[in-house]
Design a protein around this motif. Structure first.
Motif, PDB file in Angstrom:
ATOM      1  N   VAL A 172       0.741  -1.292   0.244  1.00 32.16           N
ATOM      2  CA  VAL A 172      -0.112   0.290  -0.351  1.00 32.16           C
ATOM      3  C   VAL A 172       0.801   1.103   0.100  1.00 32.16           C
ATOM      4  O   VAL A 172       0.290   2.137  -0.586  1.00 32.16           O
ATOM      5  CB  VAL A 172      -1.005  -0.325   1.114  1.00 32.16           C
ATOM      6  CG1 VAL A 172      -0.461   0.470   2.643  1.00 32.16           C
ATOM      7  CG2 VAL A 172      -2.297   0.787   1.078  1.00 32.16           C
ATOM      8  N   LYS A 173       2.189   1.256   0.756  1.00 29.41           N
ATOM      9  CA  LYS A 173       3.060   2.212   0.242  1.00 29.41           C
ATOM     10  C   LYS A 173       3.607   2.460  -0.562  1.00 29.41           C
ATOM     11  O   LYS A 173       4.012   3.687  -1.265  1.00 29.41           O
ATOM     12  CB  LYS A 173       3.787   1.977   1.768  1.00 29.41           C
ATOM     13  CG  LYS A 173       3.320   2.759   2.866  1.00 29.41           C
ATOM     14  CD  LYS A 173       3.849   1.926   4.228  1.00 29.41           C
ATOM     15  CE  LYS A 173       3.658   2.208   5.328  1.00 29.41           C
ATOM     16  NZ  LYS A 173       3.800   1.941   6.870  1.00 29.41           N
ATOM     17  N   ARG A 174       3.458   1.624  -1.770  1.00 31.40           N
ATOM     18  CA  ARG A 174       4.418   1.724  -3.081  1.00 31.40           C
ATOM     19  C   ARG A 174       3.528   2.203  -3.867  1.00 31.40           C
ATOM     20  O   ARG A 174       3.631   2.716  -5.143  1.00 31.40           O
ATOM     21  CB  ARG A 174       5.157   0.583  -2.915  1.00 31.40           C
ATOM     22  CG  ARG A 174       6.541  -0.212  -2.247  1.00 31.40           C
ATOM     23  CD  ARG A 174       6.354  -1.906  -2.966  1.00 31.40           C
ATOM     24  NE  ARG A 174       7.518  -2.090  -1.391  1.00 31.40           N
ATOM     25  CZ  ARG A 174       8.599  -3.315  -2.134  1.00 31.40           C
ATOM     26  NH1 ARG A 174       8.442  -3.528  -3.063  1.00 31.40           N
ATOM     27  NH2 ARG A 174       9.675  -3.345  -1.463  1.00 31.40           N
ATOM     28  N   TYR A 175       2.259   1.073  -4.348  1.00 33.34           N
ATOM     29  CA  TYR A 175       1.275   1.221  -4.992  1.00 33.34           C
ATOM     30  C   TYR A 175       0.081   2.071  -4.883  1.00 33.34           C
ATOM     31  O   TYR A 175      -0.090   2.575  -3.525  1.00 33.34           O
ATOM     32  CB  TYR A 175       0.666   0.412  -6.050  1.00 33.34           C
ATOM     33  CG  TYR A 175       2.195  -0.347  -6.012  1.00 33.34           C
ATOM     34  CD1 TYR A 175       2.767  -0.205  -7.193  1.00 33.34           C
ATOM     35  CD2 TYR A 175       2.253  -1.923  -5.900  1.00 33.34           C
ATOM     36  CE1 TYR A 175       4.354  -0.714  -7.573  1.00 33.34           C
ATOM     37  CE2 TYR A 175       3.371  -2.852  -5.673  1.00 33.34           C
ATOM     38  CZ  TYR A 175       4.502  -2.108  -6.647  1.00 33.34           C
ATOM     39  OH  TYR A 175       5.882  -2.899  -7.249  1.00 33.34           O
ATOM     40  N   ASN A 176      -0.742   2.712  -5.769  1.00 31.46           N
ATOM     41  CA  ASN A 176      -2.137   3.173  -5.527  1.00 31.46           C
ATOM     42  C   ASN A 176      -3.170   2.696  -4.510  1.00 31.46           C
ATOM     43  O   ASN A 176      -3.535   1.316  -5.232  1.00 31.46           O
ATOM     44  CB  ASN A 176      -2.645   3.058  -7.327  1.00 31.46           C
ATOM     45  CG  ASN A 176      -3.861   4.622  -6.982  1.00 31.46           C
ATOM     46  OD1 ASN A 176      -5.192   3.700  -6.967  1.00 31.46           O
ATOM     47  ND2 ASN A 176      -3.464   6.120  -7.155  1.00 31.46           N
ATOM     48  N   VAL A 177      -3.244   2.967  -3.550  1.00 32.91           N
ATOM     49  CA  VAL A 177      -4.109   1.802  -2.700  1.00 32.91           C
ATOM     50  C   VAL A 177      -5.638   1.780  -3.532  1.00 32.91           C
ATOM     51  O   VAL A 177      -6.175   0.529  -2.901  1.00 32.91           O
ATOM     52  CB  VAL A 177      -5.005   3.172  -1.860  1.00 32.91           C
ATOM     53  CG1 VAL A 177      -5.187   4.519  -1.727  1.00 32.91           C
ATOM     54  CG2 VAL A 177      -5.142   2.639  -0.517  1.00 32.91           C
ATOM     55  N   TYR A 178      -6.582   2.525  -4.375  1.00 35.83           N
ATOM     56  CA  TYR A 178      -7.701   2.866  -4.773  1.00 35.83           C
ATOM     57  C   TYR A 178      -7.582   1.413  -5.600  1.00 35.83           C
ATOM     58  O   TYR A 178      -8.746   0.691  -6.282  1.00 35.83           O
ATOM     59  CB  TYR A 178      -8.319   4.121  -5.527  1.00 35.83           C
ATOM     60  CG  TYR A 178      -8.044   5.042  -4.613  1.00 35.83           C
ATOM     61  CD1 TYR A 178      -9.313   5.168  -3.487  1.00 35.83           C
ATOM     62  CD2 TYR A 178      -7.408   6.096  -4.600  1.00 35.83           C
ATOM     63  CE1 TYR A 178      -9.172   6.169  -2.862  1.00 35.83           C
ATOM     64  CE2 TYR A 178      -7.467   7.187  -4.048  1.00 35.83           C
ATOM     65  CZ  TYR A 178      -8.388   7.138  -2.502  1.00 35.83           C
ATOM     66  OH  TYR A 178      -8.056   8.524  -1.941  1.00 35.83           O
ATOM     67  N   VAL A 179      -6.575   0.992  -6.634  1.00 41.79           N
ATOM     68  CA  VAL A 179      -6.277   0.441  -7.621  1.00 41.79           C
ATOM     69  C   VAL A 179      -6.190  -0.560  -7.126  1.00 41.79           C
ATOM     70  O   VAL A 179      -6.851  -1.839  -7.697  1.00 41.79           O
ATOM     71  CB  VAL A 179      -5.049   0.551  -8.623  1.00 41.79           C
ATOM     72  CG1 VAL A 179      -4.280  -0.574  -9.540  1.00 41.79           C
ATOM     73  CG2 VAL A 179      -5.088   2.360  -9.609  1.00 41.79           C
ATOM     74  N   LEU A 180      -5.024  -0.699  -6.099  1.00 43.39           N
ATOM     75  CA  LEU A 180      -4.950  -2.078  -5.391  1.00 43.39           C
ATOM     76  C   LEU A 180      -6.776  -3.134  -4.613  1.00 43.39           C
ATOM     77  O   LEU A 180      -6.930  -3.782  -4.585  1.00 43.39           O
ATOM     78  CB  LEU A 180      -4.253  -2.146  -3.960  1.00 43.39           C
ATOM     79  CG  LEU A 180      -2.248  -2.037  -4.138  1.00 43.39           C
ATOM     80  CD1 LEU A 180      -1.743  -1.016  -3.183  1.00 43.39           C
ATOM     81  CD2 LEU A 180      -2.168  -3.099  -4.707  1.00 43.39           C
ATOM     82  N   THR A 181      -7.194  -1.608  -4.403  1.00 42.72           N
ATOM     83  CA  THR A 181      -8.685  -2.484  -3.625  1.00 42.72           C
ATOM     84  C   THR A 181      -9.611  -2.976  -5.278  1.00 42.72           C
ATOM     85  O   THR A 181      -9.688  -4.032  -4.686  1.00 42.72           O
ATOM     86  CB  THR A 181      -9.155  -1.080  -2.885  1.00 42.72           C
ATOM     87  OG1 THR A 181      -8.171  -0.447  -2.021  1.00 42.72           O
ATOM     88  CG2 THR A 181     -10.739  -0.980  -2.286  1.00 42.72           C
TER      89      THR A 181
END
Length: 302
Positions: A172-181
């Motif tokens: 979550v600290k590396r990539y976009n939180v919304y995309v990951l979700t």
């Protein structure tokens, strides 16, 4: 007085636990009408459609690494739901709930193992205290731990949920939180529906009670809850997140009492009190187990 980001993160995680606690009563009737994995699959696909529409522009810019990270998180999440649901067919709900709640205590140990950094005795003690509380709430008075197929699947579920929390913390600290979700929700929905089509009878007509439960769990318990979890874990540790998300158990008991008229026992009251005490142990005495300024850094991957 300005509220710190870490406190906002804690409040978000507590609210997520409340939403998940209420979802138990929301789906009680629904899974008695349609197969469990079909319900879970439809719930997550509904969530994916909503979030996909909201964050479409962000998804268009998604990188291959973000896709892979979301798939890893979604795989652990799907395995957790699959193992928990299938395991319930071979063991009691109380024992399943107890064994699934092992994720509360598994997280700090896996954190120490993966990041080669001891998280401290205080959070581990708090996790153990919360675990004992969940045990008192979930287990019947004469339960004895005998490990059958359902028990082993419930333990697998606990490890899967613990790994999902750690995977979120890692990415979550590396990539976009919304995309990951969105990606983790899509993956969970696809795997769940795939299992349902392969092993469960298909339900073609869904009554209103199922739709209501699906809308609540799809929008609140999935869309909002996982976005909030991913956002909050930017500002708190994975072991701390696991502890706060463990409040799902007493919240589910509370709503069962209010909505379904369940009678509180001494065991459930003591168990809820122990979990609350564990939260206080982490919130009131953080300086005893972590130096100032380090609280939000223990999930940073090297």
């Amino acid at each position: 007085m300005k509220i710190s980001r870490s406190l906002w993160a804690d409040l978000l995680l507590i609210f997520v636990a409340l939403i998940w606690g209420l979802s138990f009563t929301a789906v009680k009737d629904a899974i008695g009408i349609i197969p469990p994995m079909e319900f879970i699959g439809l719930r997550f696909m509904l969530s994916a459609l909503v979030l996909g529409a909201i964050f479409f522009n962000r998804l268009k810019k998604m990188t291959r690494h973000e896709l892979l990270a979301g798939c890893v998180i979604g795989l652990f999440l799907a395995l957790g739901f699959l193992a928990q649901t299938i395991g319930l067919a071979y063991t009691t709900p109380g024992k399943s709930g107890f064994l699934t709640s092992l994720y509360i205590i598994i997280v700090p140990f896996l954190t120490s193992l993966f990041y080669k950094k001891f998280v401290g005795w205080m959070p581990i003690a708090a996790a153990v205290l919360a675990f004992v509380g969940v045990c008192l709430i979930s287990l019947a008075g004469n339960d004895v731990l005998g490990f059958g197929q359902g028990d082993l699947l419930s333990i697998l579920c606990a490890f899967a949920f613990a790994l999902q929390i750690l995977a979120v913390a890692h990415y979550v600290k590396r990539y976009n939180v919304y995309v990951l979700t969105v990606i983790q929700i899509v993956v969970t929905g696809i795997i769940s529906l795939g299992y349902s089509f392969a092993f469960e009878p298909v339900t073609w007509v869904l009554p209103a009670t199922v739709w209501l439960a699906m809308i609540y769990t799809g929008l609140m318990a999935t869309c909002f809850a996982f976005l909030a979890q991913n956002f909050a874990q930017r500002h708190t540790s994975s072991s701390h997140a696991a502890l706060l998300l463990g409040l799902e158990a007493p919240f589910s008991l509370l709503f069962s009492v209010i909505i379904w008229g369940e009678v509180l026992t001494a065991r459930s009251i003591i168990g809820s009190s122990l979990i609350f005490a564990a939260i206080l142990l982490v919130e009131v005495i953080p300086s005893f187990w972590q130096p100032a300024g380090e609280r939000n850094t223990d999930t940073t991957a090297s």
